[in-house]
Design an enzyme around this catalytic site. Structure first.
Site, PDB file in Angstrom:
ATOM      1  CB  THR A 121     -86.867  -1.643  20.340  1.00  0.00           C
ATOM      2  OG1 THR A 121     -85.856  -2.191  19.504  1.00  0.00           O
ATOM      3  CG2 THR A 121     -86.194  -1.044  21.569  1.00  0.00           C
ATOM      4  CE  LYS A 152     -89.057   2.076  23.146  1.00  0.00           C
ATOM      5  NZ  LYS A 152     -90.408   2.720  23.101  1.00  0.00           N
TER       6      LYS A 152
END
Length: 332
Positions: A121, A152
């Protein structure tokens, strides 16, 4: 690549990628998904059974992962806990899935010499000021602001380390905000659409001035396939479609498309640590791999998304009241 293992392939972005692979290639797909609340069998129903197989299991379970990786030519890793609000309430599933799960997959592809693509992301980069003309690039320093984005970011760094230390054949992509069919209604766009369909007023955090860079999930899918086919091992590619919009503009467009007054929404308490602006520079992907988005008109893509949720009430209806009850508890 005749056989692809897709983790999280019954979730929103992963299932759309599975449809893309089936529709545009002759590869077979094994979906590994734990079928948490954000995934559904319906997202891949109707795909040919001789080409798509669903395995229900946890990516952090090496006994499940290893034999599937051994049989695959490539692994495309979408599986993640991804909702910022949930990560603020309970970070532990984000650590297990995003960090331990990615580690488990990397060890399996290392053992079997399998090609690996890691889907990430733009939130790993933190945020930009509203008046900053810059966009994120592949060299932007990481500056995550939530348990979601930090896990992430950690998973991205694991992939980079396994490439450098162990020679794993991996690539990474960092994508902007997706919209389209089969997105869980806790997320921003489907929540507002289903609120209007339900006769509820949409809700905006703060003043609604936060900017997101929107991309249709079909364009994300085609970009991931281009990277899997032609991307250079060890490289990171940013995926974006020049879709910057304020949250307020998105809500007002939804209301307009659905025949409602464009001011028929409420402002609610902002989320802690809410990033102000994301913006993607996808020049590297476009010039090096020749990729371009097909959904370049956000308004028409949003209209098609509204039509999908209107036509698929049976899919989202069972969870709507519970989602709104959780937001109500938080005053949002």
């Amino acid at each position: 690549m005749r056989s692809i293992l897709v983790t999280g392939g019954a979730g929103f972005i992963g299932s759309n990628f599975v449809h893309h692979v089936v529709d545009s290639t002759d590869a077979s797909v094994t979906v590994l998904d734990n079928l948490t609340y954000a995934a559904s069998r319906e997202a891949i129903d109707g795909l040919p059974g001789d080409r798509v197989d669903l395995v229900v299991g946890d990516i952090a379970d090496a006994d499940v992962v290893d034999p599937l990786v051994a049989e695959a030519d490539a692994v495309v890793h979408f599986a993640a806990e991804s909702h910022n609000d949930n990560s603020l309430n309970d970070p532990s599933p984000f650590v297990r899935t995003n960090l331990v799960g990615t580690f488990t997959l990397l060890e399996a592809v290392r053992r079997h010499g399998t090609r690996f693509h890691h889907v990430s992301t733009d939130e790993v980069y933190g945020d930009l000021e509203l008046d900053d003309p810059a966009r994120f690039t592949e060299t932007t320093p990481y500056n995550p602001s939530s348990p979601y984005s930090s896990t992430k970011a950690g998973s991205d760094l694991l992939v980079r380390a396994w490439v450098r230390s162990f020679g794993v054949a991996a690539t990474i992509s960092n994508c902007s905000n997706n919209y389209g069919p089969y997105q869980h209604i806790e997320k921003f766009i489907p929540r507002q659409i289903t609120n209007v369909l339900d006769g509820r007023r949409p809700r905006l955090y703060g003043e609604g001035l936060n900017v997101r860079d929107w991309i249709h999930t079909a364009d994300h899918s085609s970009a991931v396939w281009a990277i899997l086919e032609r991307g250079r091992i060890g490289e990171t590619y940013l995926i974006g479609a020049d879709g910057e919009e304020t949250n307020r503009d998105v809500v007002e467009t939804i209301l307009d498309l659905m025949g409602q007054p464009t001011d028929a929404y409420d402002l609610v308490t902002d989320r802690p640590g809410h990033d102000m602006r994301y913006a993607i520079d996808s020049t590297k992907l476009r010039t090096e791999l020749g990729w371009a988005p097909q959904f370049t008109d956000f308004r028409s893509g949003l209209a098609a998304t509204i039509d999908w949720y209107r036509a698929n009430e049976a899919w989202w209806r069972p969870s709507k009241d519970a989602v709104e009850a959780r937001y109500a508890e938080a005053g949002q």
